[in-house]
Design a protein around this motif. Structure first.
Motif, PDB file in Angstrom:
ATOM      1  N   TRP A 201       0.833  -1.211   0.000  1.00  0.00           N
ATOM      2  CA  TRP A 201       0.000   0.000   0.000  1.00  0.00           C
ATOM      3  C   TRP A 201       0.865   1.258   0.000  1.00  0.00           C
ATOM      4  CZ3 TRP A 201      -3.516  -1.968   4.550  1.00  0.00           C
ATOM      5  CH2 TRP A 201      -4.394  -2.943   4.052  1.00  0.00           C
ATOM      6  N   LEU A 202       1.946   1.226   0.784  1.00  0.00           N
ATOM      7  CA  LEU A 202       2.816   2.395   0.871  1.00  0.00           C
ATOM      8  C   LEU A 202       3.517   2.644  -0.459  1.00  0.00           C
ATOM      9  CD1 LEU A 202       3.811   4.551   2.809  1.00  0.00           C
ATOM     10  CD2 LEU A 202       5.562   2.950   3.625  1.00  0.00           C
ATOM     11  N   ARG A 203       3.962   1.590  -1.122  1.00  0.00           N
ATOM     12  CA  ARG A 203       4.592   1.745  -2.433  1.00  0.00           C
ATOM     13  C   ARG A 203       3.628   2.407  -3.425  1.00  0.00           C
ATOM     14  NH1 ARG A 203       7.291  -3.494  -1.426  1.00  0.00           N
ATOM     15  NH2 ARG A 203       9.545  -3.107  -1.468  1.00  0.00           N
ATOM     16  N   ARG A 204       2.384   1.966  -3.390  1.00  0.00           N
ATOM     17  CA  ARG A 204       1.392   2.523  -4.313  1.00  0.00           C
ATOM     18  C   ARG A 204       1.258   4.034  -4.102  1.00  0.00           C
ATOM     19  NH1 ARG A 204      -3.899  -0.369  -3.308  1.00  0.00           N
ATOM     20  NH2 ARG A 204      -2.486  -2.129  -3.697  1.00  0.00           N
ATOM     21  N   LYS A 205       1.257   4.460  -2.842  1.00  0.00           N
ATOM     22  CA  LYS A 205       1.108   5.884  -2.554  1.00  0.00           C
ATOM     23  C   LYS A 205       2.384   6.672  -2.866  1.00  0.00           C
ATOM     24  CE  LYS A 205      -2.615   5.164   0.724  1.00  0.00           C
ATOM     25  NZ  LYS A 205      -3.140   5.336   2.105  1.00  0.00           N
ATOM     26  N   LEU A 206       3.503   5.969  -2.926  1.00  0.00           N
ATOM     27  CA  LEU A 206       4.758   6.622  -3.318  1.00  0.00           C
ATOM     28  C   LEU A 206       4.967   6.574  -4.831  1.00  0.00           C
ATOM     29  CD1 LEU A 206       7.184   5.313  -0.524  1.00  0.00           C
ATOM     30  CD2 LEU A 206       6.096   7.559  -0.672  1.00  0.00           C
ATOM     31  N   GLY A 207       4.022   5.954  -5.547  1.00  0.00           N
ATOM     32  CA  GLY A 207       4.099   5.901  -7.003  1.00  0.00           C
ATOM     33  C   GLY A 207       5.148   4.948  -7.527  1.00  0.00           C
ATOM     34  N   GLU A 208       5.321   3.820  -6.825  1.00  0.00           N
ATOM     35  CA  GLU A 208       6.320   2.848  -7.256  1.00  0.00           C
ATOM     36  C   GLU A 208       5.786   1.440  -7.058  1.00  0.00           C
ATOM     37  OE1 GLU A 208       9.289   2.061  -3.678  1.00  0.00           O
ATOM     38  OE2 GLU A 208       9.206   4.212  -4.140  1.00  0.00           O
ATOM     39  N   THR A 209       6.551   0.455  -7.494  1.00  0.00           N
ATOM     40  CA  THR A 209       6.202  -0.950  -7.302  1.00  0.00           C
ATOM     41  C   THR A 209       7.423  -1.695  -6.788  1.00  0.00           C
ATOM     42  OG1 THR A 209       6.854  -1.636  -9.541  1.00  0.00           O
ATOM     43  CG2 THR A 209       4.577  -0.843  -9.241  1.00  0.00           C
ATOM     44  N   ALA A 210       7.210  -2.931  -6.319  1.00  0.00           N
ATOM     45  CA  ALA A 210       8.333  -3.749  -5.853  1.00  0.00           C
ATOM     46  C   ALA A 210       9.289  -4.051  -6.998  1.00  0.00           C
ATOM     47  CB  ALA A 210       7.813  -5.040  -5.226  1.00  0.00           C
ATOM     48  N   GLN A 211       8.727  -4.175  -8.219  1.00  0.00           N
ATOM     49  CA  GLN A 211       9.554  -4.464  -9.390  1.00  0.00           C
ATOM     50  C   GLN A 211      10.326  -3.239  -9.861  1.00  0.00           C
ATOM     51  OE1 GLN A 211       6.207  -5.346  -9.157  1.00  0.00           O
ATOM     52  NE2 GLN A 211       6.862  -7.372  -8.436  1.00  0.00           N
ATOM     53  N   GLU A 212       9.750  -2.057  -9.661  1.00  0.00           N
ATOM     54  CA  GLU A 212      10.400  -0.803 -10.056  1.00  0.00           C
ATOM     55  C   GLU A 212      10.404   0.160  -8.869  1.00  0.00           C
ATOM     56  OE1 GLU A 212       8.710   0.810 -13.592  1.00  0.00           O
ATOM     57  OE2 GLU A 212       8.952  -1.034 -14.748  1.00  0.00           O
ATOM     58  N   PRO A 213      11.242  -0.119  -7.879  1.00  0.00           N
ATOM     59  CA  PRO A 213      11.258   0.716  -6.669  1.00  0.00           C
ATOM     60  C   PRO A 213      11.974   2.045  -6.880  1.00  0.00           C
ATOM     61  CG  PRO A 213      12.950  -0.956  -6.534  1.00  0.00           C
ATOM     62  CD  PRO A 213      12.203  -1.224  -7.814  1.00  0.00           C
ATOM     63  N   ARG A 214      11.559   3.041  -6.130  1.00  0.00           N
ATOM     64  CA  ARG A 214      12.268   4.315  -6.072  1.00  0.00           C
ATOM     65  C   ARG A 214      12.815   4.543  -4.664  1.00  0.00           C
ATOM     66  NH1 ARG A 214       9.315   8.981  -6.731  1.00  0.00           N
ATOM     67  NH2 ARG A 214      11.223  10.065  -7.367  1.00  0.00           N
ATOM     68  N   TYR A 215      11.951   4.390  -3.668  1.00  0.00           N
ATOM     69  CA  TYR A 215      12.351   4.616  -2.283  1.00  0.00           C
ATOM     70  C   TYR A 215      12.448   3.320  -1.472  1.00  0.00           C
ATOM     71  CZ  TYR A 215      11.780   9.659  -2.813  1.00  0.00           C
ATOM     72  OH  TYR A 215      11.926  10.964  -3.210  1.00  0.00           O
ATOM     73  N   LEU A 216      11.497   2.419  -1.664  1.00  0.00           N
ATOM     74  CA  LEU A 216      11.428   1.197  -0.860  1.00  0.00           C
ATOM     75  C   LEU A 216      12.031   0.019  -1.618  1.00  0.00           C
ATOM     76  CD1 LEU A 216       7.829   1.621   0.579  1.00  0.00           C
ATOM     77  CD2 LEU A 216       9.976   1.837   1.844  1.00  0.00           C
ATOM     78  N   HIS A 217      13.147  -0.471  -1.120  1.00  0.00           N
ATOM     79  CA  HIS A 217      13.872  -1.538  -1.801  1.00  0.00           C
ATOM     80  C   HIS A 217      13.846  -2.813  -0.956  1.00  0.00           C
ATOM     81  CE1 HIS A 217      15.674   1.366  -4.667  1.00  0.00           C
ATOM     82  NE2 HIS A 217      15.566   2.192  -3.638  1.00  0.00           N
ATOM     83  N   THR A 218      13.323  -3.883  -1.524  1.00  0.00           N
ATOM     84  CA  THR A 218      13.291  -5.171  -0.832  1.00  0.00           C
ATOM     85  C   THR A 218      14.635  -5.865  -0.961  1.00  0.00           C
ATOM     86  OG1 THR A 218      10.908  -5.449  -1.211  1.00  0.00           O
ATOM     87  CG2 THR A 218      12.194  -7.442  -0.746  1.00  0.00           C
ATOM     88  N   VAL A 219      15.160  -6.330   0.162  1.00  0.00           N
ATOM     89  CA  VAL A 219      16.377  -7.137   0.174  1.00  0.00           C
ATOM     90  C   VAL A 219      15.929  -8.558   0.493  1.00  0.00           C
ATOM     91  CG1 VAL A 219      18.643  -7.497   1.208  1.00  0.00           C
ATOM     92  CG2 VAL A 219      17.740  -5.179   0.936  1.00  0.00           C
ATOM     93  N   ARG A 220      15.972  -9.415  -0.481  1.00  0.00           N
ATOM     94  CA  ARG A 220      15.394 -10.740  -0.372  1.00  0.00           C
ATOM     95  C   ARG A 220      15.894 -11.495   0.855  1.00  0.00           C
ATOM     96  NH1 ARG A 220      15.940 -15.640  -4.765  1.00  0.00           N
ATOM     97  NH2 ARG A 220      14.211 -16.931  -3.989  1.00  0.00           N
TER      98      ARG A 220
END
Length: 229
Positions: A201-220
């Motif tokens: 939900w937070l990514r959506r409001k930041l205008g990004e996705t898990a596949q194309e992150p800008r601010y939130l980066h998943t470290v597997r």
């Protein structure tokens, strides 16, 4: 530098962890038995203790109960036991975190830093009342307002808390366990999707996705990191 006490009977694991944490700037002492570990906890006064459950002279949970009678040092249980019942019992006995073997040196180092931060004995973190900026993000806990490139973000209270918690640790990988403990005040359960859903939900409001992150980066298999684009 933080002092870490490792209580682990496997000499190969113990030596490897001592070396890895020393290389990362920690002062490290170690013990191979529960009784030796208790003595070291009292005499060395470590900042955090890594405790294996399968010790030769006593179960690690029993040592933990004895330890809590004389010390409130933060304890991270490190064990190969994966059953939820084992995790709950360790936490109920007084553990502050739980890591399942095998684990990487960077992961255990991050866990140590997180526990020290939680107990106020680690590196200083920003004033919890101060606004934080990360790239075009600005989060102000006093007004509970956040903006992205000057545009207000419409966040729920939980989304705001999650974003601010990550923002004051910008650049650092934060585990889901720590997010649940600090933002939700809940124990970690491996199948819990609460953090994943709120991050989505937070990514959506930041205008990004898990596949194309800008601010939130998943470290597997480790956690999530908030950083400026």
């Amino acid at each position: 530098m933080p002092k870490v006490l490792i209580v682990e009977d496997d000499s190969t694991i113990r030596t490897g962890v001592v070396r890895a944490l020393t290389e990362r700037g920690h002062t490290v002492v170690s013990a191979a038995t529960a009784m030796e570990g208790l003595k070291q906890a009292v005499s060395e006064k470590p900042d955090v203790l890594l405790l294996d459950l399968g010790l030769p002279d006593a179960d690690g949970r029993e040592m933990l109960r004895m330890l809590r009678a004389v010390s409130q040092v933060p304890v991270i249980v490190v064990t190969a036991r994966r059953a939820e019942r084992e995790i709950v019992q360790a936490l109920d006995a007084g553990a502050d975190d739980y890591v399942v073997k095998p684990y990487g040196a960077d992961q255990i180092d991050a866990r140590i830093r997180a526990v020290l931060r939680r107990f106020g004995t680690g590196a200083p973190v920003p004033d919890r009342d101060a606004a934080v900026s990360v790239g075009g993000l600005r989060i102000d806990p006093r007004t509970r307002q956040s903006t992205l490139d000057g545009v207000p973000l419409d966040l729920t209270p939980r989304e705001f808390d999650l974003l601010y918690f990550l923002a004051v640790r910008q650049g650092e990988v934060v585990s889901k366990r720590d997010l649940l403990a600090e933002v939700w005040q809940l124990p970690y359960r491996g199948a819990d999707k609460t953090v994943d859903v709120h991050l989505s939900w937070l990514r959506r409001k930041l205008g990004e996705t898990a596949q194309e992150p800008r601010y939130l980066h998943t470290v597997r298999r480790v956690g999530v990191r908030l950083a400026a684009p």
